[in-house]
Design a protein around this motif. Structure first.
Motif, mmCIF file in Angstrom:
data_model
loop_
_atom_site.group_PDB
_atom_site.id
_atom_site.type_symbol
_atom_site.label_atom_id
_atom_site.label_comp_id
_atom_site.label_asym_id
_atom_site.label_seq_id
_atom_site.Cartn_x
_atom_site.Cartn_y
_atom_site.Cartn_z
ATOM 1 N N PRO A 203 -27.481 38.291 1.409
ATOM 2 C CA PRO A 203 -28.835 38.553 0.895
ATOM 3 C C PRO A 203 -29.028 39.972 0.376
ATOM 4 C CG PRO A 203 -28.940 37.309 2.947
ATOM 5 C CD PRO A 203 -27.496 37.696 2.758
ATOM 6 N N ARG A 204 -28.275 40.936 0.916
ATOM 7 C CA ARG A 204 -28.440 42.318 0.463
ATOM 8 C C ARG A 204 -28.001 42.506 -0.989
ATOM 9 N NH1 ARG A 204 -29.158 46.549 4.024
ATOM 10 N NH2 ARG A 204 -29.498 45.929 6.175
ATOM 11 N N LEU A 205 -27.221 41.585 -1.504
ATOM 12 C CA LEU A 205 -26.769 41.714 -2.894
ATOM 13 C C LEU A 205 -27.918 41.537 -3.886
ATOM 14 C CD1 LEU A 205 -23.401 39.740 -2.679
ATOM 15 C CD2 LEU A 205 -23.690 42.210 -2.884
ATOM 16 N N LEU A 206 -29.046 41.004 -3.413
ATOM 17 C CA LEU A 206 -30.215 40.852 -4.283
ATOM 18 C C LEU A 206 -31.078 42.101 -4.329
ATOM 19 C CD1 LEU A 206 -31.383 37.232 -3.368
ATOM 20 C CD2 LEU A 206 -29.756 37.950 -5.104
ATOM 21 N N HIS A 207 -30.854 43.035 -3.414
ATOM 22 C CA HIS A 207 -31.670 44.241 -3.368
ATOM 23 C C HIS A 207 -31.566 45.018 -4.678
ATOM 24 C CE1 HIS A 207 -31.531 44.447 1.332
ATOM 25 N NE2 HIS A 207 -32.214 43.414 0.867
ATOM 26 N N GLY A 208 -32.706 45.465 -5.151
ATOM 27 C CA GLY A 208 -32.725 46.271 -6.365
ATOM 28 C C GLY A 208 -32.587 45.462 -7.631
ATOM 29 N N GLY A 209 -32.673 44.141 -7.517
ATOM 30 C CA GLY A 209 -32.443 43.301 -8.678
ATOM 31 C C GLY A 209 -33.692 43.005 -9.489
ATOM 32 N N ALA A 210 -33.450 42.499 -10.699
ATOM 33 C CA ALA A 210 -34.542 41.978 -11.514
ATOM 34 C C ALA A 210 -34.861 40.572 -11.022
ATOM 35 C CB ALA A 210 -34.138 41.951 -12.978
ATOM 36 N N ARG A 211 -36.099 40.148 -11.211
ATOM 37 C CA ARG A 211 -36.468 38.804 -10.789
ATOM 38 C C ARG A 211 -37.530 38.239 -11.716
ATOM 39 N NH1 ARG A 211 -40.373 38.659 -5.453
ATOM 40 N NH2 ARG A 211 -42.231 39.499 -6.448
ATOM 41 N N GLU A 223 -45.306 29.642 -17.027
ATOM 42 C CA GLU A 223 -45.419 31.086 -17.201
ATOM 43 C C GLU A 223 -44.228 31.754 -16.522
ATOM 44 O OE1 GLU A 223 -48.605 34.733 -16.862
ATOM 45 O OE2 GLU A 223 -48.738 33.142 -15.376
ATOM 46 N N LEU A 224 -43.581 32.654 -17.251
ATOM 47 C CA LEU A 224 -42.538 33.509 -16.686
ATOM 48 C C LEU A 224 -43.139 34.875 -16.423
ATOM 49 C CD1 LEU A 224 -39.508 32.706 -19.050
ATOM 50 C CD2 LEU A 224 -40.112 31.600 -16.887
ATOM 51 N N ILE A 225 -42.967 35.377 -15.211
ATOM 52 C CA ILE A 225 -43.452 36.711 -14.848
ATOM 53 C C ILE A 225 -42.250 37.500 -14.348
ATOM 54 C CG2 ILE A 225 -45.101 38.025 -13.471
ATOM 55 C CD1 ILE A 225 -46.614 35.355 -13.048
ATOM 56 N N GLY A 226 -41.779 38.436 -15.135
ATOM 57 C CA GLY A 226 -40.562 39.175 -14.812
ATOM 58 C C GLY A 226 -40.839 40.611 -14.427
ATOM 59 N N SER A 227 -40.080 41.125 -13.469
ATOM 60 C CA SER A 227 -40.184 42.530 -13.073
ATOM 61 C C SER A 227 -38.805 43.022 -12.666
ATOM 62 C CB SER A 227 -41.172 42.717 -11.913
ATOM 63 O OG SER A 227 -40.761 41.980 -10.780
ATOM 64 N N GLY A 228 -38.581 44.323 -12.837
ATOM 65 C CA GLY A 228 -37.313 44.923 -12.474
ATOM 66 C C GLY A 228 -37.509 46.053 -11.499
ATOM 67 N N VAL A 229 -36.461 46.821 -11.289
ATOM 68 C CA VAL A 229 -36.513 47.965 -10.378
ATOM 69 C C VAL A 229 -35.959 49.174 -11.116
ATOM 70 C CG1 VAL A 229 -35.720 48.931 -8.191
ATOM 71 C CG2 VAL A 229 -36.236 46.492 -8.356
ATOM 72 N N GLU A 230 -36.703 50.266 -11.046
ATOM 73 C CA GLU A 230 -36.287 51.497 -11.707
ATOM 74 C C GLU A 230 -36.848 52.666 -10.919
ATOM 75 O OE1 GLU A 230 -35.692 52.552 -16.366
ATOM 76 O OE2 GLU A 230 -37.685 51.904 -15.763
ATOM 77 N N MET A 257 -35.256 37.663 -20.999
ATOM 78 C CA MET A 257 -36.034 38.582 -20.176
ATOM 79 C C MET A 257 -35.143 39.278 -19.159
ATOM 80 S SD MET A 257 -39.513 37.750 -17.965
ATOM 81 C CE MET A 257 -40.477 37.281 -19.409
ATOM 82 N N LEU A 258 -34.201 38.557 -18.560
ATOM 83 C CA LEU A 258 -33.289 39.171 -17.584
ATOM 84 C C LEU A 258 -32.455 40.272 -18.227
ATOM 85 C CD1 LEU A 258 -31.963 36.162 -15.463
ATOM 86 C CD2 LEU A 258 -33.512 37.975 -14.727
ATOM 87 N N ARG A 259 -32.086 40.081 -19.479
ATOM 88 C CA ARG A 259 -31.290 41.120 -20.165
ATOM 89 C C ARG A 259 -32.092 42.400 -20.356
ATOM 90 N NH1 ARG A 259 -29.598 36.805 -23.670
ATOM 91 N NH2 ARG A 259 -31.036 37.591 -25.263
ATOM 92 N N GLU A 260 -33.415 42.267 -20.468
ATOM 93 C CA GLU A 260 -34.258 43.428 -20.755
ATOM 94 C C GLU A 260 -34.771 44.120 -19.493
ATOM 95 O OE1 GLU A 260 -37.347 41.775 -23.079
ATOM 96 O OE2 GLU A 260 -36.078 41.375 -24.840
ATOM 97 N N LEU A 261 -34.829 43.387 -18.385
ATOM 98 C CA LEU A 261 -35.395 43.962 -17.167
ATOM 99 C C LEU A 261 -34.400 44.907 -16.502
ATOM 100 C CD1 LEU A 261 -37.064 40.770 -15.649
ATOM 101 C CD2 LEU A 261 -38.254 42.760 -16.583
ATOM 102 N N PRO A 262 -34.837 46.113 -16.087
ATOM 103 C CA PRO A 262 -33.920 47.035 -15.412
ATOM 104 C C PRO A 262 -33.630 46.593 -13.986
ATOM 105 C CG PRO A 262 -36.130 47.956 -15.423
ATOM 106 C CD PRO A 262 -36.186 46.687 -16.242
ATOM 107 N N ALA A 263 -32.442 46.871 -13.507
ATOM 108 C CA ALA A 263 -32.056 46.577 -12.126
ATOM 109 C C ALA A 263 -31.442 47.826 -11.517
ATOM 110 C CB ALA A 263 -31.073 45.413 -12.081
#
Length: 450
Positions: A203-211, A223-230, A257-263
């Motif tokens: 599960p820790r491999l998901l930390h800091g990821g885009a979703r 509806e797609l609602i995307g957010s990343g981590v920066e 969207m995944l390609r554009e979201l920062p992780a």
């Protein structure tokens, strides 16, 4: 009829009148019904609601469940109207509004002398003025992993559950999303961590990821609602609308969207912290070691535990002393036997800067303190349950940004987010520790007298 109301709903294009949500039966309002009939139906539902409730052990079917299943034709959990209006009788007359869904909505009063047709017309006007709010009927989560894989999981009642579908590239989303939509129904799927473990993913491999949150609504839209981590913080949400009957297009949009979201994934195998903070107290000690801090706070029965277990114990009447992380050692416990006033003594004992934070939204208790060289430089404490507000020392720059200097015992506005903002400026926001590399995988857990 004081204290009760009737509700008028629009669900999948049809109108229904019920008593209060979740308690009473309801009826379908026929298409083309006159204002007089609608007003009379509302009054009838109010009278139904004013009857005594069924005994707890009654063998009669729950009236709300019966309404949803027999009248609206869906299970209880799927009855989510697009529009919802309330009507009740007050001293001023018939009151029509959009509450409790919108507590700030204006109130419209109808004179009872104008008759039930006026009540029905007022309800109809209110419904016509509303934009539909299409409720979510199924939800799927799409998340990136530090391995470069993408994880797709159903989300039921706000929780990700299994099975977890792991795809090697976002371009392969379609089948995983289709399967997850089929699983996004109540039924007791595996819990989040168990599902990931079963899929062979830490599960820790998901930390800091885009979703991406994929919501299918009752009108068939998606509806797609995307957010990343920066910068150890979430990014503003991005949104996209489509249709569930064009799932290929939806998945292509999610891939883009995944390609554009920062992780901000750390490399697989990196030791990280675990987040905490809400409904908790903690110390942040600049520099030092786990052993030195453990001795200073008087930890008893210390045993070595990992971050996740340590944080769990901190919320279960124990105290967790972390390994150093980003230059700080944390001491966490929701029953930590210290307050801001102890920061100066601990600072003198440790020969280091010590910060104290505490917050609990239910009790409206919030506190922070900063000490160094054995001197208390700054402390603020407020307790809404007791009407207390006190502070010592000069406000720091972040407090000035938050408007703290203008607050007084008679007028203050502090909450748990305020506490996290101060913590982030002084040391680290503990809610972001899962995004940071830890110097070691384990700390110490035990109890502290007092």
């Amino acid at each position: 009829m004081a204290g009760v109301w009737a509700e008028i709903h629009v669900f999948r294009g049809r109108m229904y009148a019920t008593g209060q949500w979740g308690f009473s039966a309801g009826v379908h309002v026929a298409d083309g019904a006159s204002d007089q009939v609608l007003g009379a139906t509302v009054l009838e539902q109010l009278q139904q609601r004013s009857r005594p409730p069924l005994p707890i052990r009654s063998k009669e079917p729950n009236p709300w469940h019966a309404f949803c299943e027999r009248v609206a034709g869906v299970p209880v959990r799927q009855y989510r109207p697009e529009k919802r209006v309330r009507a009740l009788r007050t001293d001023e007359g018939w009151q029509v509004d959009r509450r409790p869904g919108d507590m700030d909505a204006p109130v419209r009063i109808v004179d009872p002398a104008d008759g039930l047709a006026a009540l029905g017309a007022a309800v109809r006007r209110e419904l016509a003025s509303m934009e539909p709010r299409w409720p979510t009927v199924r939800r799927v989560m799409i998340m990136t992993a530090a391995t470069g894989q993408v994880v797709v999981m159903p989300n039921v009642d706000g929780y990700c559950v299994g099975p977890a579908r792991v795809v090697e590239a976002a371009a392969a989303l379609h089948d995983a999303v289709l399967g997850a939509l089929g699983d996004a129904e109540p039924g007791g799927g595996p819990a989040f961590e168990a599902a990931l473990t079963a899929a062979g993913l830490d599960p820790r491999l998901l930390h800091g990821g885009a979703r991406i949150i994929l919501d299918e609504r009752s009108d068939g839209s998606v509806e797609l609602i995307g957010s990343g981590v920066e910068g150890n913080a979430g990014t503003p949400a991005r949104r996209w609308l489509g249709r569930v009957d064009a799932l290929g297009e939806v998945c292509a949009a999610a891939e883009a969207m995944l390609r554009e979201l920062p992780a901000q994934h750390l490399p697989p195998g990196t030791h990280t912290g675990a987040s905490f903070g809400f409904k908790c107290c903690w110390l942040a000690v600049r520099g030092g070691s786990t052993d030195v801090v453990t001795a200073a706070v008087g930890l008893r029965g210390a045993r070595e535990v990992g971050w996740d277990e340590g944080v769990d114990l901190a919320y279960d009447r124990q105290v967790f002393v972390s390994p150093p992380i980003a230059g700080w050692v944390f001491v966490a416990g929701n029953l930590l036997p210290f307050d801001g006033g102890a920061a100066a003594g601990l600072s003198a004992r440790l020969g280091a800067e010590v910060q104290f934070f505490g917050t609990h939204r239910v009790a409206e208790y919030h506190e922070w303190a900063l000490a160094t060289g054995g001197r208390l430089l700054r402390r603020l404490r407020c307790d809404g349950s007791r009407g207390e507000f006190e502070q010592q020392g000069a406000p720091t720059p972040v407090e000035a940004e938050l408007g703290i200097p203008a607050m007084s015992a008679e007028d203050w506005d502090v909450n748990e987010i305020t506490v996290m903002r101060v913590a982030a400026a002084w040391s680290l926001d503990p809610n972001t520790l899962h995004l940071r590399e830890s110097s070691a995988p384990t700390g110490l857990a035990g109890t502290v007298p007092g």
